[in-house]
Design a protein around this motif. Structure first.
Motif, short mmCIF file in Angstrom:
data_model
loop_
_atom_site.label_atom_id
_atom_site.label_comp_id
_atom_site.label_asym_id
_atom_site.label_seq_id
_atom_site.Cartn_x
_atom_site.Cartn_y
_atom_site.Cartn_z
N HIS A 102 0.97 -0.99 -0.21
CA HIS A 102 -0.39 -0.01 -0.12
C HIS A 102 1.51 1.01 0.46
CE1 HIS A 102 -3.09 2.90 1.17
NE2 HIS A 102 -2.55 3.33 2.14
N LEU A 111 -6.03 0.64 -1.21
CA LEU A 111 -7.27 1.36 0.02
C LEU A 111 -6.74 0.32 0.53
CD1 LEU A 111 -10.60 0.64 -1.98
CD2 LEU A 111 -8.87 3.21 -1.24
N ARG A 112 -5.99 -0.56 0.64
CA ARG A 112 -5.50 -0.91 2.17
C ARG A 112 -6.39 -1.69 2.39
NH1 ARG A 112 -4.15 -0.32 7.52
NH2 ARG A 112 -4.61 1.74 7.46
N LEU A 113 -6.77 -3.12 1.42
CA LEU A 113 -7.58 -3.66 1.76
C LEU A 113 -6.93 -5.31 1.35
CD1 LEU A 113 -10.97 -2.44 -0.37
CD2 LEU A 113 -11.02 -2.31 2.61
N PRO A 139 -13.74 -10.37 -3.43
CA PRO A 139 -13.09 -9.17 -3.41
C PRO A 139 -13.11 -8.61 -1.51
CG PRO A 139 -13.78 -8.94 -4.86
CD PRO A 139 -14.74 -10.75 -4.55
N ALA A 140 -12.62 -7.96 -1.32
CA ALA A 140 -13.29 -7.41 0.07
C ALA A 140 -14.58 -6.47 0.12
CB ALA A 140 -12.58 -6.75 0.52
N ALA A 141 -14.73 -5.82 -1.09
CA ALA A 141 -15.48 -4.80 -1.40
C ALA A 141 -15.94 -4.47 -3.33
CB ALA A 141 -15.05 -3.29 -1.10
#
Lengths: 537, 537
Positions: free
Chosen positions: B169, B210-212, B224-226
């Motif tokens: 990130h 986004l550091r996801l 995916p996380a989002a």
């Protein structure tokens, strides 16, 4: 002297346990939602955050659920560690539902909230269990901004100096943090388990808390920086709560009608009832709200500092040794006083002053203008520096060894205060075209409501002569309203509804005000027919 | 050798200036709104922030306008200093309009935005004037995460290690900041005048930005996380923009269909047209989108690295000295090559490889299986380590002094790639029940679209044999889409509309795929009738 105290008998004012209050309190909140997610498959592979948002939208019957980035980052591991069974902490903002936190289902960590009564003089914090709505603990402290100035005006001027606003802001935030730490520790709640804070303060205090300039509040045409501050996150003010905690600052109606009063109305429930009620909160200003579910009319006016015990030479705030009740024996005209904590008398507070005036008037020791009647006062009267004083407590019985007295000047000041109060009340009632008898419930907030003898307040014509059971003392209604905001589901809808219903009436532009004020400067009033229940010996 | 270059003539592919593109670009944004507030009076004394919100709601015909606390703090002095005439910078979020900044009317400070094409290999920044929509400057750099691994898979695994995600990130954010600083300096724009950023990247890159955690993207069932990350503020990622700048990260459809493609669709305008179009973006994966205003069907598949110049021994990315065009003279069978920047040849890039294969096939030097025909190749053929090679450039003409050759193995690999590409295209078309002839416009994105000779691509059966004017090369469509997002008003509505329209089809679960792939491994195809325009000498 403390031995001669008289108990005034039943406090006939209704307490917080009245039905109207219970009705409001029964509306329990839902802060926590247990959610069982369907685990993803190749055929159902939407992302983790989107999966949760879909589930919450269905659960909450809304299309507005928001998750901010920091929380979103922890969802993937949380879901898999908890086998897709989680519980969510949610707050309903003006924009929709905000996910504040999420944890494995059955997680035993507390979910707490903090209600804040942000007074100019005194600040009260109340820690709540958001799930049960129960109070976990409470603490109060003097507003540390008093080092800048005890009154809000001095502080507003100070905020205009370089770094003045920052200084005032840091003073209050640091002190709230200090006491939050302490209260949380006492209650065994980690501060990062406090997920919400509600803050009810007057417009100027709200500005200082949010570091908004209060400069234009006191300058014509008296404009706050914001009437409806946004819901912010605790981290934005460096508050010692969970960083993502939602901080709800009560909106204000204007410079002289603040969030503390909105909170009071919320607590009273006036805005939801068919019948017309009146709410009065007395401090340096008397703030009055009249209305029902259809309309709310507000006004505020200087009731004079006499009622806060700030003006009379022997006046003092309610505290140990303050005379809070006075009785004059009809036969002997002996003074019987009660002090707070039964400590040796050292001054007189607001409720004592009202009692004293009512008793002096009932005993014929002052006339309808509030002037000492020499023939009736006899030896109680004493001239000091050319001004007549009545001796309440002889030097032998007081804490200081000096007699506690009340001067004609102090008494005049009290009469002006009571006249101002009655005038404010009668003006707002007349403005909307009703009479006092049309008021179904008469809420009296604050220490004034809690401690004064209403019989005395009516006896001197400060409050209208209504059936006593129409009066309800609702205590610290700002704190209770701030508490309620954390225990009802749609608090912002409710709060904004109140804010939008309120019409604020400027008293100083009201033509009839001065005429009414002159008529009210008599005991109980020039028009005795207004006070049929008040008798004079 | 550079002397023998041949210009291939007109690039018959449509360029960015096509009508459809102009149509989209003509929709200009409104970032700045001039607002003249009515100054407050005793009779109109709502607060400053509320006054502005009312005015903006009327201006924008919305009931959703939000101002965050830091900005709210500066309004009172701004209003009075500017005599109530201001201009507002607004961004339309999913929640409504966000006031990003406000300044005196006529303020000359620039209002800029940054469009980011966040590639796995290469990152492009484009600075825009938000008022005019014009490009102020552009810069590109290699993705610094390559130090962890050139491919995204290595990075995803690295993100699972302690601090791995943070490291990845920081690498990308720091480099973006560095180049933002540089680009802004070059263009004379203060970084805190950049009020918006749009970021188009694939799903994994978006997560790292986004550091996801991208951990579950590559693990069945590929989650995916989002999918729809929230619009964030620049300060949340420490980006060198105005701290309150809105950062719009393009949503993804799934693990293998990212925001870069959503941006590409946005730019193409496919989602708004009645006619059915196809968009293909070729990198390591070929990503394909087929549809119209009613539906969008997407798929992605490994097209093989041959097309990126990564596989062939002599392959190289497009850069100085890379052979990008090849012609074999029908009479002499002499090789005429063109290199990028006319530099001495040092390898062959994707477009050169496709040209070479098409020319070899057209000249009969390879058969329909893609195998060298010894009789036709003659002296050009050479055996190295037991593998047959065709000599493109003799050692005397190459940069290194060594002959540039292409082996049978490299050629086989290219054939597999082209077969995969054609199979992906024919599968998606067949799945929705149409034929290639029903495709109105065939968009080809990226360097592939910009540099290959479509005649060659069709000649080897990589692209379908459609009228050439149906092909439109749209360049870096991710960057263009990210740019467009900053120049249209309701970009998030548009973007979310695309995201919700897209149905993603898993190719590896498609039964007919392998049969189609086998049929496509011939030049141009086993079914010659599919390629009527392709002729062989």
């Amino acid at each position: 002297m403390t031995g001669c105290k008289t108990t005034y008998g039943i406090r006939f004012w209704e307490s917080d346990s009245s039905d109207t209050m219970k009705d409001i309190h029964s509306r329990q909140s839902s802060w926590i939602y247990g959610i069982t997610l369907t685990p993803p498959t190749l055929g159902d592979n939407i992302a983790d955050a989107d999966r949760l948002i879909h589930a919450l939208k269905a659960e909450l019957h809304t299309d507005r659920v928001w998750i901010e980035l920091p929380l979103l980052r922890k969802l993937p591991s949380l879901f898999r560690a908890s086998e897709w069974k989680i519980q969510c902490v949610l707050f309903k903002d003006r924009r929709g539902y905000i996910l504040i936190d999420a944890m494995p289902a059955g997680d035993a960590l507390p979910v707490a909230g903090m209600a804040v009564d942000l007074g100019t003089t005194r600040v009260v914090l109340r820690l709540l269990d958001l799930v049960t709505g129960k109070t976990l603990g409470e603490t109060a402290f003097d507003n540390p901004q008093a080092v800048i100035g005890p009154d809000i005006l001095t502080r507003i001027h100070h905020a205009d100096t370089a770094e003045g606003l920052n200084e005032l802001h840091r003073l209050i935030v640091d002190e709230i943090n200090l006491h939050t730490d302490g209260l949380c520790k006492t209650c065994g709640i980690p501060t990062n388990c406090v997920f919400a804070m509600s803050v009810a303060g007057n417009t100027a205090m709200t500005h200082l808390f949010l570091r908004l300039s209060p400069r234009w509040i006191i300058r014509e045409p008296y404009i706050p920086a914001a009437n409806t501050p946004p819901v912010i996150r605790a981290r934005e003010l460096d508050l010692h709560l969970a960083p993502q905690a939602c901080v709800l600052v009560f909106p204000n109606v204007g410079s002289y009608f603040g969030g503390d009063l909105i909170a009071g109305i919320l607590y009273s429930g006036i805005h939801n009832r068919e019948e017309t009620s009146l709410l009065v909160d007395v401090g340096t200003n008397a703030e009055v709200l009249l209305g029902n579910r259809q309309w709310l009319m507000a006004c505020a006016g200087a009731a004079g500092p006499a009622l806060e015990g700030g003006a009379a030479r022997m006046g003092m705030p309610a505290g140990p040794g303050a005379i809070d009740r006075v009785r004059i024996r009809p036969d002997t005209r002996q003074f019987e006083v009660h002090t707070i904590d039964d400590a040796p008398p050292r001054g007189i507070c607001g409720s004592g002053l009202i009692d004293l005036a009512a008793q002096l008037f009932a005993a014929g020791m002052i006339d309808i203008r509030g002037k000492f009647v020499e023939a009736e006062c006899g030896a109680h009267l004493k001239e000091i520096d050319g001004v007549r004083h009545i001796v309440m407590v002889p030097g032998t019985d007081s804490q200081s060894g000096k007699a506690l007295t009340l001067s004609q000047i102090d008494l005049d000041s009290l009469i002006r205060s009571k006249a101002a109060m009655y005038t404010i009340l009668s003006t707002i009632v007349a403005t909307v075209g009703i009479g006092f008898q049309d008021i179904d419930v008469f809420y009296v907030a604050g220490a004034f409501g809690a401690f004064i003898n209403p019989e005395s307040a009516i006896g001197i014509g400060m409050l209208p002569d209504l059936p006593r059971n129409r009066f309800v003392s609702i205590g610290n209604s700002s704190l209770e309203g701030a508490t309620l905001a954390l225990t009802i589901n749609n608090c912002l809808d409710e709060i904004d509804k109140i804010r939008n219903l309120v019409t604020y009436m400027e008293l100083n532009v009201n033509q009839e005000f001065m005429a009414r004020f002159s008529a009210a400067k008599f005991l109980p009033h020039t028009d005795r027919s207004l006070f049929p229940s008040v008798t004079i010996i």
